[in-house]
Design a protein around this motif. Structure first.
Motif, PDB file in Angstrom:
ATOM      1  N   TYR A   1      -3.800   6.360  -4.752  1.00 51.54           N
ATOM      2  CA  TYR A   1      -4.259   6.491  -3.379  1.00 51.54           C
ATOM      3  C   TYR A   1      -5.495   5.639  -3.091  1.00 51.54           C
ATOM      4  O   TYR A   1      -5.596   5.028  -2.007  1.00 51.54           O
ATOM      5  CB  TYR A   1      -4.564   7.960  -3.064  1.00 51.54           C
ATOM      6  CG  TYR A   1      -3.402   8.890  -3.315  1.00 51.54           C
ATOM      7  CD1 TYR A   1      -2.108   8.550  -2.928  1.00 51.54           C
ATOM      8  CD2 TYR A   1      -3.580  10.120  -3.942  1.00 51.54           C
ATOM      9  CE1 TYR A   1      -1.045   9.380  -3.160  1.00 51.54           C
ATOM     10  CE2 TYR A   1      -2.521  10.969  -4.176  1.00 51.54           C
ATOM     11  CZ  TYR A   1      -1.254  10.602  -3.791  1.00 51.54           C
ATOM     12  OH  TYR A   1      -0.195  11.447  -4.019  1.00 51.54           O
ATOM     13  N   GLU A   2      -6.438   5.591  -4.011  1.00 57.46           N
ATOM     14  CA  GLU A   2      -7.663   4.836  -3.768  1.00 57.46           C
ATOM     15  C   GLU A   2      -7.371   3.341  -3.677  1.00 57.46           C
ATOM     16  O   GLU A   2      -7.917   2.644  -2.817  1.00 57.46           O
ATOM     17  CB  GLU A   2      -8.675   5.125  -4.883  1.00 57.46           C
ATOM     18  CG  GLU A   2      -9.189   6.567  -4.878  1.00 57.46           C
ATOM     19  CD  GLU A   2     -10.198   6.816  -5.995  1.00 57.46           C
ATOM     20  OE1 GLU A   2     -10.423   5.888  -6.798  1.00 57.46           O
ATOM     21  OE2 GLU A   2     -10.742   7.929  -6.035  1.00 57.46           O
TER      22      GLU A   2
ATOM     23  N   HIS B   1      -1.500   4.927   7.888  1.00 56.14           N
ATOM     24  CA  HIS B   1      -1.463   5.089   6.443  1.00 56.14           C
ATOM     25  C   HIS B   1      -2.841   5.462   5.895  1.00 56.14           C
ATOM     26  O   HIS B   1      -2.958   6.282   4.977  1.00 56.14           O
ATOM     27  CB  HIS B   1      -0.953   3.806   5.786  1.00 56.14           C
ATOM     28  CG  HIS B   1      -0.580   3.985   4.362  1.00 56.14           C
ATOM     29  ND1 HIS B   1      -0.625   2.975   3.435  1.00 56.14           N
ATOM     30  CD2 HIS B   1      -0.172   5.087   3.662  1.00 56.14           C
ATOM     31  CE1 HIS B   1      -0.257   3.419   2.265  1.00 56.14           C
ATOM     32  NE2 HIS B   1       0.038   4.700   2.369  1.00 56.14           N
TER      33      HIS B   1
ATOM     34  N   SER C   1       0.842  -1.206   0.000  1.00 60.00           N
ATOM     35  CA  SER C   1       0.000   0.000   0.000  1.00 60.00           C
ATOM     36  C   SER C   1       0.873   1.250   0.000  1.00 60.00           C
ATOM     37  O   SER C   1       0.532   2.262  -0.626  1.00 60.00           O
ATOM     38  CB  SER C   1      -0.936  -0.003   1.209  1.00 60.00           C
ATOM     39  OG  SER C   1      -0.228   0.128   2.419  1.00 60.00           O
TER      40      SER C   1
ATOM     41  N   LYS D   1      -4.834  12.813   1.527  1.00 59.79           N
ATOM     42  CA  LYS D   1      -4.426  13.004   0.140  1.00 59.79           C
ATOM     43  C   LYS D   1      -5.630  12.969  -0.806  1.00 59.79           C
ATOM     44  O   LYS D   1      -5.632  13.639  -1.839  1.00 59.79           O
ATOM     45  CB  LYS D   1      -3.402  11.944  -0.262  1.00 59.79           C
ATOM     46  CG  LYS D   1      -2.045  12.126   0.400  1.00 59.79           C
ATOM     47  CD  LYS D   1      -1.084  11.020   0.013  1.00 59.79           C
ATOM     48  CE  LYS D   1       0.268  11.235   0.689  1.00 59.79           C
ATOM     49  NZ  LYS D   1       1.223  10.156   0.350  1.00 59.79           N
ATOM     50  N   LEU D   2      -6.638  12.180  -0.442  1.00 59.23           N
ATOM     51  CA  LEU D   2      -7.853  12.102  -1.247  1.00 59.23           C
ATOM     52  C   LEU D   2      -8.848  13.204  -0.887  1.00 59.23           C
ATOM     53  O   LEU D   2      -9.969  13.223  -1.420  1.00 59.23           O
ATOM     54  CB  LEU D   2      -8.519  10.732  -1.050  1.00 59.23           C
ATOM     55  CG  LEU D   2      -7.761   9.529  -1.638  1.00 59.23           C
ATOM     56  CD1 LEU D   2      -8.350   8.226  -1.120  1.00 59.23           C
ATOM     57  CD2 LEU D   2      -7.800   9.564  -3.154  1.00 59.23           C
TER      58      LEU D   2
ATOM     59  N   GLU E   1      -3.272   9.129   6.314  1.00 64.97           N
ATOM     60  CA  GLU E   1      -2.515   9.893   5.310  1.00 64.97           C
ATOM     61  C   GLU E   1      -3.221   9.864   3.956  1.00 64.97           C
ATOM     62  O   GLU E   1      -3.323  10.886   3.263  1.00 64.97           O
ATOM     63  CB  GLU E   1      -1.108   9.319   5.171  1.00 64.97           C
ATOM     64  CG  GLU E   1      -0.235   9.485   6.402  1.00 64.97           C
ATOM     65  CD  GLU E   1       1.082   8.743   6.260  1.00 64.97           C
ATOM     66  OE1 GLU E   1       1.380   8.280   5.133  1.00 64.97           O
ATOM     67  OE2 GLU E   1       1.799   8.602   7.262  1.00 64.97           O
ATOM     68  N   LEU E   2      -3.711   8.675   3.576  1.00 57.45           N
ATOM     69  CA  LEU E   2      -4.369   8.542   2.282  1.00 57.45           C
ATOM     70  C   LEU E   2      -5.668   9.329   2.238  1.00 57.45           C
ATOM     71  O   LEU E   2      -5.999   9.950   1.217  1.00 57.45           O
ATOM     72  CB  LEU E   2      -4.641   7.060   1.992  1.00 57.45           C
ATOM     73  CG  LEU E   2      -3.403   6.187   1.723  1.00 57.45           C
ATOM     74  CD1 LEU E   2      -3.773   4.714   1.727  1.00 57.45           C
ATOM     75  CD2 LEU E   2      -2.756   6.558   0.402  1.00 57.45           C
TER      76      LEU E   2
ATOM     77  N   ASP F   1       0.918   4.095  -2.790  1.00 62.77           N
ATOM     78  CA  ASP F   1       0.884   5.495  -2.358  1.00 62.77           C
ATOM     79  C   ASP F   1       1.962   6.293  -3.082  1.00 62.77           C
ATOM     80  O   ASP F   1       1.723   7.399  -3.578  1.00 62.77           O
ATOM     81  CB  ASP F   1       1.078   5.540  -0.849  1.00 62.77           C
ATOM     82  CG  ASP F   1       1.003   6.953  -0.278  1.00 62.77           C
ATOM     83  OD1 ASP F   1       0.755   7.907  -1.044  1.00 62.77           O
ATOM     84  OD2 ASP F   1       1.189   7.113   0.941  1.00 62.77           O
TER      85      ASP F   1
END
Length: 924
Positions: A635-636, A647, A626, A654-655, A650-651, A630
């Motif tokens: 990201y998805e 994580h 993952s 970012k999304l 963080e994702l 990333d």
């Protein structure tokens, strides 16, 4: 021959005269003692001076690391011995070591002892566990004692060199020498023990320009080495190679074979007299100090002579003794939990003795044979029985694509090809060959910075590549190749089909070989120490201590290594790559083949195959892949795979999924997450989430700023209550002040026993409480007899109204403001800016005066209006009189007119009568 070993200068630098040098055993740091009295720390990896300190005003004669205590110790011509903390550079201890120049120091390898020698002709033993108490003084030399060294074979003894021409051995407990070695014609300056084998050998250097080798067990000189033209100032044995190193005041360093005692090489770095040397334990690095600077060199390669087969067995050589150990057995022990970076506990067994001193050991492609290369010779042994299968002379040896082929670089111009252990052919592709490389193709490196690849059978040129390789690594299938240079490496794809077709058709080739035989996949700016291939993934470690792997042009870090290690193989069953240090200690690190296959599929856009691999990847591997997704910006997809809350958080950010990030943070709450989420939520104008997060971490200052910005009085009150519960009275005071809760501000000051401040604030904002607070203030002061006069000097507006001008007016203002009950928050400031700048007392005074003036004006206006009314009445009366007079006149006129008319009528009647009479008379 030792002269064929590579001698590489790492660095030279010009400085003041260097009288002593020592190399840190684990870090790339030199410790230099200068004639000027300075100690200098130098990083030979970055080639930069780290730090320097002024230790003495006299020359430093010796500096030594004491790594067990994180100290270093110095001695100098001011008779002093000084001990420093090597991290903070703080002085730990300073004491007088001898009543004359202190020449040298030697640190015991295990005990808390340091021995020193001096021009006072004595040696002293110091114990740092007893605050550097002098435990023993040794006497026996008749001249300056120049150097000393602990015996590595017997740590209870040490030896000394003196200008009286003798070498003496001493025991720790006895103040007199055990025995004396004599043989030099002049004073002895230096001594050094052989460290790497069991021979009882000692070397010495003297003012007679000679180096002597001693068997101190038999107390005999076994060899005298001549070649220096001036005094020999330093001597030592190489830590791993059979070399004696001597440095002289003639400015040269000489390397002698410690077996044949032949001079192998002479080095001269143009820095004048050589005074000292040091060797790094377990390394091939040496350092020297000169009149005008210092140098660091490396003799030979530091890669250990070790090889790993596909079944998990390792074969390695310590000197000429060959040993074997099974890594698979150590990893299969279920009773032991092995983590990444743990040293494995192995049980090596002796295979036998090598006829040459190995510098490289390498298994054949099918693991049935092992080649041992060293000293210009090679020998091939069977891997299991360790029987000699073949041997010969050569500078380099490499295996071909299978066990039936291997090549030997016989000299700088000729390469010999062997098939089934018999010489098949020789060829000379060009002059001055610098090296050869095995694998799917035979690689030959030229001195002119290019490498050519040849077919093993036809020896036809496949391709010339203009690059100067340090090493070449082929994948197991022969589809990929990594060419490492000094500061970077290249990944290339080998197109077998194109090459085979060209060879079958006997196509005419140009000087560069077959076009499109190699395809560049990537160029990575990273240094490669050692590397292996797993499928189409290249794993390598760097000079910076990173264990990385590369797929196409993407590089990922597996681990940061805390010591220098070398990759030797991979065990698919355990998903572990195997590494060795220079002492043949074995370490492993996990890297899943399924992970590698997944990443390769993603990079070639084969998402269907990548998804099919996911069920076979363990949970820890899912987190890693993952991270991989990333890094690629997927990201998805990464969010679908990872189970790591950190994580996921963080994702989500970012999304731009702020709500999702908030939910994740609630599952795994940390202050860092809440603070980060506050920043992102504010950036995306999600104020509700930002407010919740600030409450989560009790960010009261942020909440004050937020609530005051949106004029939220209730929110500020909540912040005040929370601040009071946390003891943050200053924050609560600010909230109350902003919201206009003056009484609460005053009460808060009272509760904090800040009575003077509360009184002053009341005088300004709530004067009705001043009398009460003045009494509290006076009582507060009167509790201390020393403050009685001060207490009596504080007036109250009740008792001294003359001292409080306008006090009654301020009370009225307070009442008016209470009834008004208007609170101006910072966000309202522009609206009320001008009003807030007014002085309320002046305003109220002005109002009083204005009201008085208004009353006077009103009275005056009333009087004026009354006068106007009277005038109007008078005018009306006058008008009335005039009207009456007019009426009278009119009546008179009317009467007169009436009388006149009446008289006229009478006259007319009279005339008529007269006329009638006349007429009548006439008629008559």
């Amino acid at each position: 021959m030792l002269s064929k070993l590579n001698i590489k200068k790492k660095t030279t630098q010009r400085t003041e005269k260097v009288k002593s040098v020592d190399i840190h055993p684990t870090q790339p740091v030199l410790l230099l003692g200068l004639y000027t009295g300075q100690v200098v720390f130098f990083n030979y990896s970055t080639q930069q001076i780290i730090q320097s300190i002024e230790v003495s005003t006299t020359p430093i004669r010796a500096v030594r690391w004491i790594t067990r205590k994180e100290w270093f110790i110095t001695c100098s011509d001011d008779f002093m011995i000084r001990v420093f903390n090597s991290n903070t550079l703080e002085k730990v201890k300073q004491f007088e070591g001898h009543p004359d120049y202190v020449r040298d120091l030697a640190v015991h390898p295990t005990l808390p002892y340091v021995v020193s020698c001096s021009d006072d002709m004595t040696i002293r033993l110091w114990d740092w566990s007893e605050d550097w108490k002098c435990k023993q003084t040794y006497e026996g030399h008749s001249h300056y004692v120049m150097q000393l060294a602990w015996n590595p074979k017997d740590p209870q003894t040490f030896c000394t060199a003196s200008l009286d021409g003798t070498i003496k051995f001493w025991g720790i407990e006895s103040p007199t020498a055990k025995f004396t070695l004599m043989g030099h014609e002049k004073g002895v300056n230096c001594i050094g023990f052989c460290m790497h084998d069991d021979r009882p050998v000692l070397a010495s250097g003297a003012d007679d320009h000679m180096v002597k080798i001693w068997d101190y067990q038999n107390k005999t000189c076994i060899q005298t080495l001549e070649g220096h033209s001036d005094n020999v100032a330093c001597i030592g044995f190489h830590p791993s190679l059979q070399i004696v190193i001597s440095g002289s005041e003639d400015g040269t360093i000489k390397l002698w074979n410690s077996v044949t005692y032949r001079l192998e090489s002479t080095l001269d770095y143009g820095l004048d007299s050589c005074w000292c040397l040091a060797a790094k334990p377990g390394s091939t690095k040496l350092s020297f100090g000169f009149d005008y600077g210092f140098a660091v060199i490396q003799i030979g390669k530091e890669i250990p002579a070790i090889s790993f087969d596909s079944n998990g067995k390792i074969i390695y050589s310590k000197q000429a003794e060959v040993k074997m150990a099974n890594v698979k057995l150590a990893l299969s022990d279920d009773t032991i939990t092995i983590h990444d970076g743990d040293k494995l506990s192995l049980s090596p067994k002796d295979l036998g003795h090598s006829e040459v001193l190995p510098t490289k050991i390498q298994h054949s492609p099918n693991d049935r044979f092992v080649s041992v290369i060293g000293d210009g010779e090679f020998t091939i042994y069977t891997a299991i029985a360790w029987r000699n299968k073949a041997f010969g002379s050569g500078l380099k040896f490499v295996w071909g694509p299978d066990t039936s082929k291997y090549a030997v670089l016989e000299n700088k111009n000729t390469v010999a090809i062997y098939t089934n252990f018999n010489e098949d052919k020789k060829f000379s592709p060009f002059n001055n060959i610098k090296g050869i490389f095995g694998g799917a193709l035979l690689g030959i490196r030229s001195a002119d910075d290019f490498v050519c690849f040849y077919d093993w059978n036809s020896l036809g040129l496949i391709r010339r590549i203009d690059v100067n390789p340090k090493n070449i690594f082929w994948s197991q299938t022969g589809d990929y190749i990594s060419i490492s240079t000094l500061n970077s490496f290249f990944i290339l794809r080998y197109n077998k089909e194109i090459v085979n077709t060209s060879l079958e058709l006997n196509q005419e080739l140009d000087e560069d070989g077959i076009d499109n035989s190699f395809e560049i996949v990537s160029e990575i700016k990273d240094s490669v120490v050692s590397g292996i291939w797993i499928h189409d993934c290249f794993i390598y470690n760097t000079n910076e201590g990173k264990l990385n792997y590369c797929i196409k042009d993407e590089v990922f870090t597996i681990a940061h290594l805390d010591k220098e290690l070398f990759l030797i193989g991979y065990l698919p069953k355990f998903s572990r790559c195997v590494l060795s240090d220079k002492d043949f200690n074995i370490y492993t690190y996990t890297i899943e083949t399924n992970e590698i296959d997944f990443q390769s599929a993603i990079l070639r856009d084969d998402l269907k195959f990548a998804d099919s691999i996911i069920p076979n990847i363990p949970q820890s591997g899912l987190i890693r892949i993952s991270r991989f997704l990333d890094k690629l910006g997927m990201y998805e997809k990464a969010m679908e795979i990872t189970s790591d809350y950190e994580h996921q958080f963080e994702l989500a950010l970012k999304l731009e999924q702020i709500e999702k990030a908030y939910q994740i943070a609630e599952k795994s709450p940390t202050e860092h997450k809440w603070r980060h989420l506050v920043e992102v939520a504010l950036e995306y104008s999600n104020f509700d989430i930002a407010e919740k997060c600030m409450w989560k971490i009790q960010d009261l200052s942020g909440l004050i700023l937020y609530y005051s910005s949106i004029s939220n009085k209730e929110g500020l009150k909540q912040v005040a209550e929370s601040a009071i519960s946390q003891g943050q009275d200053n924050v609560a005071f600010l909230c109350y002040f902003i919201t206009g809760e003056v009484e609460k501000c005053i009460n808060l000051l009272q509760s904090c026993n800040r009575i003077p401040e509360a009184t002053i604030m009341a005088r300004t904002y709530m004067p009705s409480k001043v009398p009460e607070l003045v009494q509290l203030w006076k009582k507060y002061l009167s509790d201390n007899p020393n403050n009685k006069k001060i207490s009596e000097s504080i007036p109250s507006p009740i008792d001294y109204p003359n001292l409080f001008p306008d006090f009654q007016l301020t009370l009225k203002i307070e009442q008016d403001l209470k009834s008004n009950n208007k609170v101006i928050l910072p966000s309202d400031y522009p609206k009320y800016r001008d009003e807030m700048k007014k002085n309320l007392i002046e305003v109220y005074k002005f109002k009083v005066e204005d009201n008085s003036n208004e009353n006077e004006n009103e009275n005056q206006n009333q009087n004026e209006n009354q006068n106007e009314n009277e005038n109007e009445n008078q005018i009306e009366n006058e008008n009335q009189n005039e009207n009456e007079n007019e009426n009278e006149n009119q009546n008179e006129n009317e009467n007169e007119n009436q009388n006149e008319n009446q008289n006229e009528n009478q006259n007319e009647n009279q005339n008529e009568n007269e006329n009638q009479n006349e007429n009548n008379e006439n008629d008559n």
